[in-house]
Design an enzyme around this catalytic site. Structure first.
Site: not given
Ligand SMILES: CCCCC/C=C\C=C\C(=O)SCCNC(=O)CCNC(=O)[C@H](O)C(C)(C)COP(=O)(O)OP(=O)(O)OC[C@H]1O[C@@H](n2cnc3c(N)ncnc32)[C@H](O)[C@@H]1OP(=O)(O)O
Ligand code: NDP
Length: 349
Positions: A81, A83, A133, A171, A213, A256-257
């Site tokens: 929140g 950015t 994560r 990787s 996508y 796209p934004i």
């Protein structure tokens, strides 16, 4: 019927070919001319932005859509929140009366956003450091939120990581860094909050920000495409399973934004923007405020009958890329006359 010679047929193919080639040349240059519909190039704040003339039909309305106070007495938790789109959603929810908790890795960025938004809206925005994560960090973050605001009414899983990369250069850790943020991070946040909400018999709206996508897959962003598809499966599954606990799950797939986070990693040279806009039927990029209004609606009580929905929000880009004849937009009237003549003159199969 006017018979068409092989030579004329060659001309038509030649014309089509030159249209495509001229587009490729234009894509490599700074020219503002783009096929049959011109793209206009503006420069602001050091960034280049293009829009087609027909985008005037689709001018963005960036004011807040819902009635004032729609989020009074509500708590919203927004990952990422601090950015970009997360910040825009936080701003709108806060303006509508919500108390917001924003969470991500960079505490200073979060604190600055929190201060700026709350000073504008007069409503509290809390900054909590959290790496999604790490399931233990997520649990600690929720503990902190419970202390600050209690459990949330609205959860927006917006945090993400992404970069363009040919898959043969990727990787194992590159794969993991993206899928851990996007899929595992969303799952850890959703499970932690879901379980606590269920224990407390509290209903909530969950929203995930994926991408167009997620549905089609996409080369060069394979970890992101895979993880976002997983997030969609997670949310659709929980929409079916946790309705009985008062939980709704919806998904927005933005096109796209412009944000620094996305564009710096997906179009670092600015080369793709023009072709992206050229294939968007509404002729422009989306605006963070437009996405924020949609997110505010979907997470609000006005949308209490919406669950399991996947909303594509992309100015038409997805369908524009999908239809194999859509490139024919570039054919001129004169070329159409020739093509029609050729087709009508064909006899038999
Ligand atoms: C213009 C297009 C508009 C349409 C957009 C559509 C969809 C958009 C979807 C989005 O998600 S946009 C949001 C993008 N925002 C962000 O990515 C913000 C957060 N990102 C980050 O913090 C970092 O970019 C990163 C890499 C995701 C995570 O940072 P960190 O955990 O610090 O990772 P490392 O730097 O340690 O790297 C981990 C691993 O990945 C490899 N790697 C990093 N960058 C690249 C690269 N450009 N190419 C190839 N590999 C890369 C790095 O080398 C590490 O792997 P090792 O094997 O070397 O350990
Ligand atoms: N902009 C666009 O065109 C599109 C964006 N999207 C989606 O919109 C969402 C927002 O993207 P956007 O605003 O553009 O990009 P940003 O890069 O601005 O947003 C990503 C946010 O995720 C946070 N984040 C990254 N990693 C972690 C982590 N491990 N733990 C917690 N937070 C993390 C970042 O904060 P921090 O670095 O402090 O951790 C950042 O605030 C994403 O889900 C993205 O996939 C989808 C389609 C198009």
């Amino acid at each position: 019927m006017v018979p068409v010679s092989v030579g004329q047929a060659g001309n038509v193919s030649g014309l089509l070919l030159s249209l495509i080639l001229s587009e490729q040349v234009q894509n490599r240059t700074d020219s503002v001319d783009f096929g049959p519909s011109q793209l206009w190039c503006h420069r602001f704040a050091g960034l280049r932005s293009y829009a087609t003339p027909h985008s005037q039909f689709f001018a963005p309305s960036e004011g807040i859509m819902l009635p004032a106070g729609s989020y009074n007495n509500k708590v919203a938790f927004i990952t990422g929140g601090g950015t970009g789109l997360g910040r825009a959603m936080t701003g709108v929810l806060s303006q509508l009366g919500a108390q917001c908790v924003i969470a991500s890795r960079k505490l200073e960025v979060l604190q600055q956003t929190a201060t700026e938004i709350s000073s504008q809206t007069g409503n509290k925005v809390h900054a909590v450091q959290c790496d999604v994560r790490d399931p233990q960090a997520v649990s600690r973050c929720v503990d902190q939120m419970v202390e600050l605001t209690g459990l949330p009414d609205v959860i927006i899983n917006n945090a993400a990581g992404n970069f363009i990369c040919p898959s043969e250069r990727l990787s194992a850790n590159g794969w993991k860094s993206i899928t851990d943020i996007v899929l595992n991070g969303t799952a850890f946040v959703t499970l932690e909050l879901g379980k606590r909400l269920i224990q407390n018999q509290k209903g909530a709206s969950f929203l995930a920000i994926t991408t167009i996508y997620a549905e089609s897959g996409s080369g060069f962003v394979v970890p992101s495409a895979s993880a976002k598809a997983g997030v969609e499966a997670l949310y659709k599954s929980l929409a079916a399973e946790w309705g009985r606990y008062g939980h709704r799950f919806n998904i927005i797939q933005p096109g796209p934004i412009r944000t620094k986070g996305a564009f710096s990693r997906l179009d670092p040279t600015g080369t793709f923007e023009k072709s992206m806009i050229g294939r968007i039927p509404t002729g422009r990029l989306g605006k963070p405020a437009e996405l924020a209004n949609l997110a505010a609606y979907l997470s609000s009580d006005y949308a209490s009958w919406m669950s399991g929905a996947v909303i594509r929000f992309d100015g038409g880009e997805y369908v524009s890329m999908a239809g194999e004849f859509n490139e024919l937009r570039k054919v001129t009237d004169d070329q159409w006359k020739m093509l029609e003549t050729m087709i009508r003159s064909t006899k038999g199969s």
